[in-house]
Design a protein around this motif. Structure first.
Motif, PDB file in Angstrom:
ATOM      1  N   PRO A   8      -8.302 -15.157   1.303  1.00  0.00           N
ATOM      2  CA  PRO A   8      -8.952 -16.464   1.106  1.00  0.00           C
ATOM      3  C   PRO A   8      -8.051 -17.641   1.493  1.00  0.00           C
ATOM      4  N   PHE A   9      -6.763 -17.550   1.184  1.00  0.00           N
ATOM      5  CA  PHE A   9      -5.841 -18.624   1.546  1.00  0.00           C
ATOM      6  C   PHE A   9      -5.689 -18.716   3.057  1.00  0.00           C
ATOM      7  N   ILE A  10      -5.536 -17.579   3.721  1.00  0.00           N
ATOM      8  CA  ILE A  10      -5.404 -17.554   5.180  1.00  0.00           C
ATOM      9  C   ILE A  10      -6.659 -18.146   5.832  1.00  0.00           C
ATOM     10  N   LEU A  11      -7.828 -17.761   5.336  1.00  0.00           N
ATOM     11  CA  LEU A  11      -9.079 -18.300   5.886  1.00  0.00           C
ATOM     12  C   LEU A  11      -9.191 -19.802   5.637  1.00  0.00           C
ATOM     13  N   SER A  12      -8.707 -20.250   4.490  1.00  0.00           N
ATOM     14  CA  SER A  12      -8.719 -21.680   4.185  1.00  0.00           C
ATOM     15  C   SER A  12      -7.857 -22.457   5.175  1.00  0.00           C
ATOM     16  N   ALA A  60       9.944 -30.404 -10.486  1.00  0.00           N
ATOM     17  CA  ALA A  60       9.569 -29.479 -11.557  1.00  0.00           C
ATOM     18  C   ALA A  60       8.209 -29.883 -12.121  1.00  0.00           C
ATOM     19  N   GLY A  61       7.341 -28.906 -12.281  1.00  0.00           N
ATOM     20  CA  GLY A  61       6.007 -29.161 -12.806  1.00  0.00           C
ATOM     21  C   GLY A  61       4.965 -29.318 -11.716  1.00  0.00           C
ATOM     22  N   PHE A  62       5.357 -29.830 -10.574  1.00  0.00           N
ATOM     23  CA  PHE A  62       4.426 -29.927  -9.443  1.00  0.00           C
ATOM     24  C   PHE A  62       4.182 -28.539  -8.884  1.00  0.00           C
ATOM     25  N   VAL A  63       5.248 -27.745  -8.861  1.00  0.00           N
ATOM     26  CA  VAL A  63       5.173 -26.353  -8.426  1.00  0.00           C
ATOM     27  C   VAL A  63       5.678 -25.471  -9.556  1.00  0.00           C
ATOM     28  N   SER A  64       5.420 -24.190  -9.468  1.00  0.00           N
ATOM     29  CA  SER A  64       5.877 -23.243 -10.471  1.00  0.00           C
ATOM     30  C   SER A  64       7.401 -23.173 -10.480  1.00  0.00           C
ATOM     31  N   GLY A 128       3.175 -15.620  -3.729  1.00  0.00           N
ATOM     32  CA  GLY A 128       1.757 -15.945  -3.747  1.00  0.00           C
ATOM     33  C   GLY A 128       1.569 -17.449  -3.684  1.00  0.00           C
ATOM     34  N   PRO A 129       0.500 -17.911  -3.033  1.00  0.00           N
ATOM     35  CA  PRO A 129       0.287 -19.351  -2.906  1.00  0.00           C
ATOM     36  C   PRO A 129       0.116 -20.059  -4.244  1.00  0.00           C
ATOM     37  N   GLY A 130      -0.213 -19.307  -5.313  1.00  0.00           N
ATOM     38  CA  GLY A 130      -0.359 -19.918  -6.629  1.00  0.00           C
ATOM     39  C   GLY A 130       0.927 -20.540  -7.147  1.00  0.00           C
ATOM     40  N   LEU A 131       2.071 -20.081  -6.640  1.00  0.00           N
ATOM     41  CA  LEU A 131       3.351 -20.640  -7.077  1.00  0.00           C
ATOM     42  C   LEU A 131       3.518 -22.088  -6.617  1.00  0.00           C
ATOM     43  N   ILE A 132       2.752 -22.477  -5.632  1.00  0.00           N
ATOM     44  CA  ILE A 132       2.846 -23.840  -5.114  1.00  0.00           C
ATOM     45  C   ILE A 132       2.144 -24.820  -6.058  1.00  0.00           C
ATOM     46  N   GLY A 133       1.301 -24.314  -6.927  1.00  0.00           N
ATOM     47  CA  GLY A 133       0.620 -25.156  -7.904  1.00  0.00           C
ATOM     48  C   GLY A 133      -0.207 -26.249  -7.259  1.00  0.00           C
ATOM     49  N   VAL A 138      -1.193 -28.965   0.381  1.00  0.00           N
ATOM     50  CA  VAL A 138      -0.303 -29.329   1.484  1.00  0.00           C
ATOM     51  C   VAL A 138      -0.421 -28.303   2.615  1.00  0.00           C
ATOM     52  N   PRO A 139      -0.145 -27.009   2.361  1.00  0.00           N
ATOM     53  CA  PRO A 139      -0.288 -26.053   3.479  1.00  0.00           C
ATOM     54  C   PRO A 139      -1.740 -25.746   3.841  1.00  0.00           C
ATOM     55  N   ALA A 140      -2.655 -25.922   2.885  1.00  0.00           N
ATOM     56  CA  ALA A 140      -4.044 -25.565   3.141  1.00  0.00           C
ATOM     57  C   ALA A 140      -4.829 -26.653   3.867  1.00  0.00           C
ATOM     58  N   LEU A 141      -4.418 -27.898   3.742  1.00  0.00           N
ATOM     59  CA  LEU A 141      -5.176 -28.983   4.373  1.00  0.00           C
ATOM     60  C   LEU A 141      -4.291 -29.940   5.174  1.00  0.00           C
ATOM     61  N   TYR A 142      -3.229 -30.431   4.560  1.00  0.00           N
ATOM     62  CA  TYR A 142      -2.404 -31.457   5.191  1.00  0.00           C
ATOM     63  C   TYR A 142      -1.631 -30.917   6.401  1.00  0.00           C
ATOM     64  N   VAL A 143      -1.054 -29.726   6.281  1.00  0.00           N
ATOM     65  CA  VAL A 143      -0.278 -29.179   7.395  1.00  0.00           C
ATOM     66  C   VAL A 143      -1.147 -28.926   8.633  1.00  0.00           C
TER      67      VAL A 143
END
Length: 167
Positions: A8-12, A60-64, A128-133, A138-143
């Motif tokens: 799902p992340f790759i497709l996103s 800290a807190g923005f990401v895991s 896993g992408p969940g660690l990015i919180g 950022v990687p899914a849309l902005y990049v």
């Protein structure tokens, strides 16, 4: 599929890249290619001046807290350098410095390689992408938007006869 592969992340990311490319080709490219070269490059560089947002991967807190600190540091500092180079490019283009175009080349090459490196590091150093919180967008849309912006800049830099459009 390999362990850790997140379809799902790759497709996103792929969807965002495809959509960004379509929107850019239909709406942005016709507009910027009609502009004087320096103005078009300055406009596209302005979008990249916001790359300082990558520094949030070190907050800290923005990401895991489990996010690989090497990844966070490399992405954060790489983006800050890219944002700085974008701002320098904007100034050089605005003030018509003789080295403006070489500065844009440096910015665009650095910025592109930095984004591709961030994706590579994300695949190899993040479990896993969940660690990015909250930073998942950022990687899914902005990049993808930024990568398409870099492609447009390369197209302007490599465009035949673009030196005649300096004004």
């Amino acid at each position: 599929m390999p362990a850790g592969f997140n379809l799902p992340f790759i497709l996103s990311v792929a969807g965002a890249l495809l959509t960004s490319a379509v929107v850019a080709s239909v709406y942005v490219w016709p507009f910027v290619r009609a502009m004087p070269r320096h103005d078009a490059l300055r406009l596209l560089a302005a979008f990249h001046a916001f790359r300082f947002l990558g520094m949030n991967f070190m907050v800290a807190g923005f990401v895991s807290s489990e996010l690989n600190p090497d990844f966070a540091s490399e992405v954060g500092w790489g983006d800050l350098i890219a944002a700085t180079l974008a701002l320098i490019s904007m100034a050089a283009l605005s003030w018509r410095w003789p080295v403006a175009i070489p500065i844009v080349w440096i910015f665009n090459i650095w910025g592109t390689l930095d984004l591709l490196n961030a994706y590579y590091m994300g695949v190899t150093k993040i479990l896993g992408p969940g660690l990015i919180g909250a930073g998942i967008y950022v990687p899914a849309l902005y990049v993808p938007l930024l990568l398409v912006g870099h492609a447009l800049i390369f197209m302007l830099l490599l465009r035949p006869g673009s030196e005649a459009q300096k004004s």
